[in-house]
Design a protein around this motif. Structure first.
Motif, PDB file in Angstrom:
ATOM      1  N   SER A 303       0.829  -1.209   0.000  1.00  0.00           N
ATOM      2  CA  SER A 303       0.000   0.000   0.000  1.00  0.00           C
ATOM      3  C   SER A 303       0.859   1.253   0.000  1.00  0.00           C
ATOM      4  N   MET A 374      -7.518  -1.108  -1.341  1.00  0.00           N
ATOM      5  CA  MET A 374      -6.479  -1.586  -2.251  1.00  0.00           C
ATOM      6  C   MET A 374      -6.994  -1.761  -3.678  1.00  0.00           C
ATOM      7  N   ASN A 469      -0.665  -2.827  -5.501  1.00  0.00           N
ATOM      8  CA  ASN A 469      -1.903  -2.725  -4.724  1.00  0.00           C
ATOM      9  C   ASN A 469      -2.744  -3.995  -4.825  1.00  0.00           C
TER      10      ASN A 469
END
Length: 502
Positions: A303, A374, A469
């Motif tokens: 992230s 995400m 991600n």
């Protein structure tokens, strides 16, 4: 009928034996939130985190002014066409006469923007350990104070050359590295389980607010007073905040001089023995082999890749590729952080409400908000890769990326305090150390991809961020947990648990 918040009681667990995945719940009245000691602490902590992130991000915008002479001519090397009426590129970065500028290339800029994180990753674990052992208030205050004082030295360091500035930024990171683990250690003592999401979100979201405020303010100061003024004013602001912090904050609610008895009893009862500091020894082997902890580590690393890419490189993209002037560059670069701040603050309240009403378990809530934080940003990053030279689309997709990423603030980014409240600061030091690696690597990779200043190079930057991600979403969904881990329980709790299962 449900009672108002100010008079609501925390219901006892419905069964005679509390489950390990339940928050620590006590039959104690919940005192008012407005102007309470715990929410005042969250607000002051919010201001402090805003300051340190402002100190961290100001170089990203100021860099555009510091290296104006080395920017490529507009319309060359694959950048977007110069907007009509803008004239020569040098007009967009006018500063007061005598303001120094430096011929640093893209690779040098990448190293300077990543220098902070070389120091930042070194003090995370020691900061988490010491704050968990002794309390986090002094460590957090000193971290901000030293970082602010070092920021005042930025202009003379830049004059001496990039190596001096690199060393100074690394020292700033070294000082600031203790702040976030110290914050989490304090919340282990101050945050009742049913208010964790909102209190930690309120305080931790100073990161987004600090970036939002610093970017347009830095752009304005660069053009009005010259880029050195940015570092002088930010440094002074950090020093003033530290004075307030040392005067008003205590490590433990039981030691607070102005807290009401009602609120102190509520916090102590709700947090229980999990709010105490840990001893000299910590269960390192159990931590190393803990799958939920590694899920947090890997997810935060993934992230943070896109977060740090935007934090350090976005102003350069807006200036070099889209040709925004420095004021517009700062303001438009800040919009995504405003969106993230609003989203993260809102989802903090929603997450606590879902847990309080038992609509979802703690594990389910953390996974839900992590997954949305995400997947959606990955989609918008891919859209951004093909937005081309449209300023409107670029700003829209960047804002949507950050807004949806903000939901993970109520997911993985506070998961340490779920799985091991006593060791929350130490665990955050571990996860933040790994999570800082993208802060070192991402600006360097971005500088490598974009050294020719082409849109194709920036497209690779956004593709890599989206892919990272997606990896985080899969890993945390499979292996994340919101349950207190057996190795994190005090010995008496562990023995009682073994007795129940015998």
């Amino acid at each position: 009928m449900e009672q108002p918040d100010d008079s609501r009681s925390v219901d006892a667990a419905p069964s005679n034996e509390s489950r390990d995945d339940d928050p620590l719940i006590r039959d104690v009245p919940v005192p008012r939130r407005c102007c309470s000691a715990r929410f005042n602490l969250a607000f002051l902590m919010f201001l402090g985190i805003s300051v340190v992130y402002g100190l961290r991000v100001n170089l990203s915008v100021a860099m555009v002014a510091m290296v104006n002479a080395s920017q490529p001519a507009p319309g060359l090397n694959g950048s977007c066409p110069l907007p009509a009426g803008l004239g020569n590129a040098s007009q967009k970065l006018e500063q007061p006469d005598g303001t120094p500028q430096y011929p640093w290339d893209a690779e040098t800029q990448g190293w300077l923007l990543g220098a902070f994180f070389f120091g930042y990753m070194c003090t995370q674990i020691p900061g988490g350990y010491l704050s968990g052992r002794y309390g986090g208030s002094r460590l957090l205050g000193l971290g901000v104070l030293v970082t602010a004082a070092l920021t005042l030295l930025t202009p003379p360091a830049a004059r001496r050359g990039p190596r001096w500035l690199f060393a100074l930024r690394a020292l700033e990171g070294l000082a600031e590295g203790v702040t976030i683990p110290a914050m989490m250690s304090m919340w282990a003592r101050w945050a009742p389980p049913l208010e964790r999401s909102q209190l930690i979100s309120l305080s931790g979201n100073g990161a987004n607010f600090g970036a939002f405020l610093a970017m347009p303010l830095t752009g304005f100061l660069c053009q009005a007073l010259g880029w050195p003024a940015v570092f002088y004013l930010c440094g002074v602001a950090g020093c003033l905040w530290a004075v307030l912090w040392f005067l008003l904050v205590w490590d433990d609610p039981r030691a607070h001089r102005r807290i009401s008895k009602e609120e102190r009893d509520y916090i102590v009862a709700a947090v229980g023995h999990q709010g105490g500091g840990h001893g000299w020894s910590v269960p390192v082997l159990s931590m190393v082999t803990s799958v939920p902890l590694w899920a947090i580590v890997v997810t935060q690393m993934c992230s943070n890749w896109s977060f740090y890419t935007q934090l350090t490189s976005l102003p350069t993209y807006m200036s070099n590729m889209l040709h925004f002037d420095l004021k517009a560059n700062g303001f438009l670069s800040a919009l995504p952080y405003l969106a993230a701040w609003l989203t993260a603050t809102l989802t903090g309240f929603v997450a606590d409400r879902l847990i309080e009403r038992r609509a979802l378990s703690v594990t389910a809530v953390r996974k839900l908000f992590t997954l949305t934080g995400m997947l959606f940003p990955a989609v918008f990053l891919l859209a951004l890769a093909y937005a081309g030279c449209s300023p409107a689309l670029t700003v829209a997709f960047l804002t949507l990326t950050s807004a949806t990423a903000g939901t993970s603030g109520s997911g993985v980014f506070m998961n340490q305090i779920d799985i091991a409240p006593r060791y929350a600061g130490f665990l955050l030091g571990i996860t933040n150390t790994f999570g800082t690696v993208p802060g070192v690597v991402a600006p360097i990779v971005t500088g490598y991809f974009t050294e020719d200043h082409t849109m194709e190079g920036w497209r690779k930057v956004f593709w890599v961020s989206a892919g990272v991600n997606l990896s985080a979403a899969v890993i945390y969904t499979l292996f994340g947990s919101g349950e207190v881990q057996p190795w994190a329980l005090p010995r008496e709790d562990e023995e009682a648990r073994e007795g129940r299962t015998a």
